[in-house]
Design an enzyme around this catalytic site. Structure first.
Site, short mmCIF file in Angstrom:
data_model
loop_
_atom_site.label_atom_id
_atom_site.label_comp_id
_atom_site.label_asym_id
_atom_site.label_seq_id
_atom_site.Cartn_x
_atom_site.Cartn_y
_atom_site.Cartn_z
N ALA A 240 36.05 0.11 -13.68
CA ALA A 240 34.91 -0.77 -13.42
C ALA A 240 34.23 -1.19 -14.72
CB ALA A 240 33.92 -0.06 -12.51
N GLU A 243 37.12 -3.72 -16.79
CA GLU A 243 37.58 -4.99 -16.24
C GLU A 243 36.45 -5.98 -16.01
OE1 GLU A 243 40.43 -6.43 -15.44
OE2 GLU A 243 41.71 -4.83 -16.20
N SER A 245 33.39 -6.29 -17.56
CA SER A 245 32.86 -6.84 -18.81
C SER A 245 33.86 -7.75 -19.51
CB SER A 245 32.44 -5.71 -19.75
OG SER A 245 31.40 -4.94 -19.19
N CYS A 351 25.03 -1.38 -9.29
CA CYS A 351 25.98 -0.97 -10.33
C CYS A 351 25.37 -0.03 -11.36
CB CYS A 351 26.53 -2.21 -11.03
SG CYS A 351 27.63 -1.83 -12.41
N GLU A 360 26.85 -5.49 -23.68
CA GLU A 360 28.15 -6.00 -24.14
C GLU A 360 28.20 -7.51 -24.12
OE1 GLU A 360 31.99 -4.29 -22.98
OE2 GLU A 360 30.84 -2.82 -21.84
#
Length: 402
Positions: A240, A243, A245, A351, A360
């Site tokens: 999670a 993938e 980001s 999340c 990020e």
């Protein structure tokens, strides 16, 4: 189920009329029937939700369960009928649990992903991004942004946070991509999952022998998880965290390069980056399979009776395009106040890594636009291959030049 014709049969449509917009049928449903009957690929009857208000209500209503939310795959494929995901995944997938099981895992990890801690990682993320830029420059004046920037950057960030050694990262990247494909055969998918689990066991055993100052060492030595749960939690965090980001970096760059007016605004004023990230998260909503909740009792919502056991699929891309919540929602506007979108879900299952993702994306976009002031697509925008066949939307490759 209510006696209504299902407008969506055999799962969600994957093909889009325009690469950055959800399939048009979801906008029509939101206008005419925001809670509409659907049939999943395995033949189960359920509901698709396209209204922001209804989605938010369901996500905070304790009568809707996350347990079994992997039971029905949203897209038609061999996996949807032949793979028992819940049975094959290791325990510890807490996003598919209800309290108190969900609470136990969530409490264990929440402190590791606070905004303060994630902001403290910014210098580390900037170092990683600078390294990827140097690698791109070393190739000349063109590169594939997916392979040369987004994927390795996001993989390195999450692997350093967790403590995955460098020699395992390449294997993880490859396996992660294959694990999220909707086109693989069920047998291959099981083999890929087994390979990932074996890799994580190898990494965890390494932490027993040589503990480090990282999240995985804390989980290994903390004694609060069973060995199988430890592997399951690590699998969830790795896949999670990597993938999502990576695909947002690539797809977000693609969206900006297709919208020169918005790109120019961001180049001219870097202080818009917070707004830009939230708007891109809303506008693109890469979790195009949505999230699922199943009522444990009959629930009346907006004049529709959702019977106990009939899964409701919240279609996040269309929910985030609801004009009742976001005026002129099909327009990308980096000055919009898009906070409050449901890209990271809502409620107790919101999340866990959203603050890491935000840091990020802010670092990634800022670094790219600052270091490559003339960054442009190297091919026609319509030639970019889209990830319609993956559980996380995005681009398979993004040729750029400068």
């Amino acid at each position: 189920m209510n006696d209504m014709v299902c407008p969506i049969t055999n799962g969600l449509p994957k093909v889009r009329e325009r690469p950055l917009d959800p399939p048009a049928i979801f906008g029509q449903l939101r206008d005419d029937r925001p809670i509409a009957p659907m049939t999943f690929p395995d033949g189960a009857r359920g509901w698709v939700v396209t209204s922001f208000a209804h989605a938010r209500t369901i996500l905070t209503d304790s009568r809707f369960s996350s347990q079994g939310s992997l039971k029905h795959l949203a897209f038609a494929s061999e996996l949807a009928t032949e793979l028992d995901i819940e049975k094959d995944l290791p325990p510890g997938q807490f996003e598919h649990m209800d309290p108190p099981e969900h609470t136990r895992f969530r409490k264990l990890l929440t402190g590791e992903f606070t905004l303060r801690r994630m902001k403290a990682m910014v210098p580390q993320i900037e170092r990683i991004a600078a390294g990827r830029v140097a690698a791109m420059r070393a190739k000349g004046q063109s590169a594939d942004l997916v392979r040369d920037f987004s994927v390795p950057m996001s993989a390195q960030v999450i692997c350093e946070l967790l403590g995955v050694p460098e020699d395992a990262r390449g294997r993880f990247e490859e396996l992660s991509f294959r694990a999220l494909s909707l086109d693989v055969k069920a047998e291959e998918s099981k083999a890929v999952l087994d390979a990932i689990v074996n890799l994580l066991i190898e990494v965890a055993m390494g932490k027993v022998a040589e503990p480090g100052d990282d999240l995985l060492t804390g989980l290994v030595t903390g004694g609060q998880l069973e060995p199988a749960e430890l592997i399951g939690v690590t699998l969830l965090l790795l896949v999670a965290g990597h993938e999502t980001s990576a695909n947002m970096l690539s797809l977000g760059t693609y969206a900006l390069l297709r919208e020169p007016e918005q790109l120019a605004k961001l180049r001219a004023d870097e202080s818009l980056i917070d707004n830009a990230v939230e708007e891109l998260l809303r506008y693109l909503t890469i979790v195009h399979i949505g999230v699922q909740r199943t009522p444990t009792e009959d629930v009346e919502l907006a004049g529709v009776t959702l019977r106990a056991g009939e899964t409701a699929l919240i279609h996040l891309p269309s929910v985030n395009r609801d004009p009742e919540r976001f005026p002129d929602p099909d327009r990308l506007d980096i000055t919009r106040g898009a906070i409050g979108h449901l890209t990271f879900s809502h409620g107790i299952h919101q999340c866990l890594g959203q603050q890491l993702a935000r840091q990020e994306l802010k670092v990634g976009f800022t670094t790219l636009l600052r270091e490559f002031p003339d960054l442009r697509l190297a091919v026609d925008p319509d030639e970019i291959p889209m990830r319609e066949n993956m559980t996380i939307y995005g681009v398979h490759e993004l040729p750029v030049a400068w």
